[in-house]
Write a protein that holds these residues in place. Sequence first.
Motif, PDB file in Angstrom:
ATOM      1  N   PHE A   1       4.991  13.930   1.727  1.00 42.78           N
ATOM      2  CA  PHE A   1       5.525  12.696   2.299  1.00 42.78           C
ATOM      3  C   PHE A   1       4.776  11.497   1.728  1.00 42.78           C
ATOM      4  N   VAL A   2       5.470  10.378   1.623  1.00 34.89           N
ATOM      5  CA  VAL A   2       4.849   9.122   1.209  1.00 34.89           C
ATOM      6  C   VAL A   2       5.123   8.066   2.267  1.00 34.89           C
ATOM      7  N   LYS A   3       4.209   7.136   2.364  1.00 31.81           N
ATOM      8  CA  LYS A   3       4.322   6.022   3.310  1.00 31.81           C
ATOM      9  C   LYS A   3       4.024   4.726   2.556  1.00 31.81           C
ATOM     10  N   LEU A   4       5.037   3.873   2.435  1.00 35.99           N
ATOM     11  CA  LEU A   4       4.856   2.554   1.848  1.00 35.99           C
ATOM     12  C   LEU A   4       4.735   1.525   2.968  1.00 35.99           C
ATOM     13  N   ALA A   5       3.912   0.525   2.752  1.00 32.89           N
ATOM     14  CA  ALA A   5       3.771  -0.561   3.724  1.00 32.89           C
ATOM     15  C   ALA A   5       3.842  -1.898   2.997  1.00 32.89           C
ATOM     16  N   THR A   6       4.428  -2.861   3.649  1.00 29.92           N
ATOM     17  CA  THR A   6       4.514  -4.210   3.097  1.00 29.92           C
ATOM     18  C   THR A   6       3.359  -5.061   3.605  1.00 29.92           C
ATOM     19  N   GLU A   7       3.187  -6.215   2.972  1.00 35.14           N
ATOM     20  CA  GLU A   7       2.141  -7.139   3.413  1.00 35.14           C
ATOM     21  C   GLU A   7       2.371  -7.606   4.848  1.00 35.14           C
ATOM     22  N   CYS A   8       3.645  -7.648   5.268  1.00 38.56           N
ATOM     23  CA  CYS A   8       3.955  -8.111   6.621  1.00 38.56           C
ATOM     24  C   CYS A   8       3.994  -6.978   7.640  1.00 38.56           C
ATOM     25  N   GLY A   9       3.633  -5.765   7.205  1.00 36.45           N
ATOM     26  CA  GLY A   9       3.450  -4.675   8.159  1.00 36.45           C
ATOM     27  C   GLY A   9       4.621  -3.744   8.378  1.00 36.45           C
ATOM     28  N   ILE A  10       5.700  -3.875   7.612  1.00 35.92           N
ATOM     29  CA  ILE A  10       6.821  -2.942   7.754  1.00 35.92           C
ATOM     30  C   ILE A  10       6.485  -1.666   6.981  1.00 35.92           C
ATOM     31  N   VAL A  11       6.725  -0.515   7.616  1.00 36.32           N
ATOM     32  CA  VAL A  11       6.384   0.784   7.042  1.00 36.32           C
ATOM     33  C   VAL A  11       7.651   1.560   6.732  1.00 36.32           C
ATOM     34  N   GLY A  12       7.671   2.213   5.585  1.00 35.66           N
ATOM     35  CA  GLY A  12       8.785   3.077   5.220  1.00 35.66           C
ATOM     36  C   GLY A  12       8.287   4.436   4.778  1.00 35.66           C
ATOM     37  N   TYR A  13       9.022   5.493   5.146  1.00 34.58           N
ATOM     38  CA  TYR A  13       8.647   6.857   4.788  1.00 34.58           C
ATOM     39  C   TYR A  13       9.616   7.442   3.778  1.00 34.58           C
ATOM     40  N   GLY A  14       9.087   8.300   2.908  1.00 32.53           N
ATOM     41  CA  GLY A  14       9.895   9.042   1.947  1.00 32.53           C
ATOM     42  C   GLY A  14       9.324  10.429   1.781  1.00 32.53           C
ATOM     43  N   GLU A  15      10.039  11.256   1.026  1.00 29.03           N
ATOM     44  CA  GLU A  15       9.587  12.625   0.767  1.00 29.03           C
ATOM     45  C   GLU A  15       9.895  12.997  -0.670  1.00 29.03           C
ATOM     46  N   ILE A  16       8.907  13.571  -1.337  1.00 25.51           N
ATOM     47  CA  ILE A  16       9.040  14.001  -2.733  1.00 25.51           C
ATOM     48  C   ILE A  16       9.341  15.490  -2.768  1.00 25.51           C
ATOM     49  N   TYR A  17      10.421  15.854  -3.443  1.00 25.42           N
ATOM     50  CA  TYR A  17      10.729  17.277  -3.651  1.00 25.42           C
ATOM     51  C   TYR A  17      10.406  17.601  -5.099  1.00 25.42           C
ATOM     52  N   ASN A  18       9.171  17.996  -5.345  1.00 26.71           N
ATOM     53  CA  ASN A  18       8.697  18.259  -6.701  1.00 26.71           C
ATOM     54  C   ASN A  18       7.962  19.589  -6.700  1.00 26.71           C
TER      55      ASN A  18
ATOM     56  N   ARG B   1       1.624   1.047 -10.940  1.00 32.06           N
ATOM     57  CA  ARG B   1       2.270   0.605 -12.184  1.00 32.06           C
ATOM     58  C   ARG B   1       3.537  -0.220 -11.929  1.00 32.06           C
ATOM     59  N   TYR B   2       4.329   0.192 -10.943  1.00 28.65           N
ATOM     60  CA  TYR B   2       5.667  -0.390 -10.799  1.00 28.65           C
ATOM     61  C   TYR B   2       5.971  -1.020  -9.437  1.00 28.65           C
ATOM     62  N   LEU B   3       5.196  -0.709  -8.393  1.00 22.31           N
ATOM     63  CA  LEU B   3       5.595  -1.138  -7.059  1.00 22.31           C
ATOM     64  C   LEU B   3       4.606  -2.056  -6.355  1.00 22.31           C
TER      65      LEU B   3
ATOM     66  N   SER C   1       0.828  -1.211   0.000  1.00 20.48           N
ATOM     67  CA  SER C   1       0.000   0.000   0.000  1.00 20.48           C
ATOM     68  C   SER C   1       0.860   1.258   0.000  1.00 20.48           C
ATOM     69  N   LEU C   2       0.246   2.339  -0.433  1.00 23.39           N
ATOM     70  CA  LEU C   2       0.858   3.671  -0.434  1.00 23.39           C
ATOM     71  C   LEU C   2      -0.118   4.658   0.186  1.00 23.39           C
ATOM     72  N   GLU C   3       0.405   5.528   1.041  1.00 22.70           N
ATOM     73  CA  GLU C   3      -0.364   6.652   1.586  1.00 22.70           C
ATOM     74  C   GLU C   3       0.466   7.910   1.400  1.00 22.70           C
ATOM     75  N   THR C   4      -0.185   9.027   1.092  1.00 23.71           N
ATOM     76  CA  THR C   4       0.523  10.288   0.890  1.00 23.71           C
ATOM     77  C   THR C   4       0.019  11.344   1.868  1.00 23.71           C
ATOM     78  N   PHE C   5       0.911  12.282   2.201  1.00 26.27           N
ATOM     79  CA  PHE C   5       0.595  13.388   3.101  1.00 26.27           C
ATOM     80  C   PHE C   5       1.124  14.681   2.474  1.00 26.27           C
ATOM     81  N   VAL C   6       0.253  15.636   2.258  1.00 26.61           N
ATOM     82  CA  VAL C   6       0.683  16.967   1.812  1.00 26.61           C
ATOM     83  C   VAL C   6       0.515  17.893   3.011  1.00 26.61           C
TER      84      VAL C   6
END
Length: 407
Positions: free
Chosen positions: A25-42, A60-62, A5-10
């Motif tokens: 900010f973006v938040k990716l999560a795996t099927e097993c529950g691990i969460v990772g954060y990123g940030e888009i500079y656009n 499309r890709y992830l 899954s993907l969640e976004t925060f503006v």
Amino acid sequence: MKLASLETFVVGNPPPGFGGRYFIFVKLATECGIVGYGEIYNATFGPAAVTCMAEDFFVRYLEGADPFAIEVFFRKAHGSGFSQRPDPSVMGVTSGLEMAMWDIVGKALDKPVHALLGGKVHERLRSYTYLYPQGDEDHVAFYADADRSAERAAAYVEEGFTAVKFDPAGPYSVFGGHQPTLDDIDRSVRFCARIREAVGNRADLLFGTHGQFTPSGARRLAKRLEPYDPLWFEEPVPPDMPEHMAGVAATTSIPVATGERLCTKWEFARVLRSGAASILQMNLGRVGGILEAKKIAGMAEAYHAQIAPHLYCGPIVAAANIQLSACTPNFLILESIRRFDGFHASLLKSPLRWENGYVVVPDAPGLGVELDEDVAGAHPWTGDALHLEMTQTPVDPVRDARFPPTG
């Protein structure tokens, strides 16, 4: 392990707004529950469009992909739609998602990202800040006043900073570059003189511009700044032709720095090959991600160039910059938003550690930080402006001056 899954925060950046109008900010999560954060500079599109781009790339890709397959994701994103070109919007979205993948990988292995990219070289990282007005201070008046900037520089040095950045060189426009006016040059010299007098040799001066000058105009300005020995002359000409920036670099003793508007190893290769800059300022929320930035740092090392990661965004990009810098032998200095205090600290469950002029490298897994989603959700962005904007008409020295005339 698969991405699920993907969640976004503006997030709107409240006054004083240092670091830009909003953060994505973006938040990716795996099927097993691990969460990772990123940030888009656009900054090329509004954040609503950018989050749609991120969602499209995720589907499309992830979705269902292995978060360890970072190189595969980069190649698919870089070639999306038969492109294979350094597109800043594509690479901004790619960077944020790739950053979150690294965060997941680090957490899955219980290792900080820097340990997965060669290991920690630096225990702490020298940092610099812009000279900022105080909260109750008139911003326009502050940025026009060399004496106030000198006072602020001296105060920052007392806090522990050993380098400060300022950009008094006048307006920048989508129609740049242009010749600096005599007032632009005199003001720039006055700022350097006052700040150098205030800090002496206790701090480096970082002279910022925004690519607003022609090569000949940049050379004129650089000649006048040389007596104050700045550590760098930042982005003296527009970023599209590094060969012309190389002409500036070849005629001044001030090191040239550039890179905040560049993305991918291919654009930075032109900078290095042409001799346009000896200090590379990649922004990890735009350049193509952490792995791409590591490749660029490796290229720079072969050219005896250094990196000074750019930051005019939020604390997740800051955390990625720290991870890269910690494992990079040719690291020079890190941009910080003051001491990573204020709203940047509030957005993280545990703030970044800044001590006496240095950032302390975290050893927590992944990026070493966690987004406080409650704080992020409580500050939604409601405006319609872009993160950063330039003057939209050709520069008129009177009409468009960022500073009042002198004399």
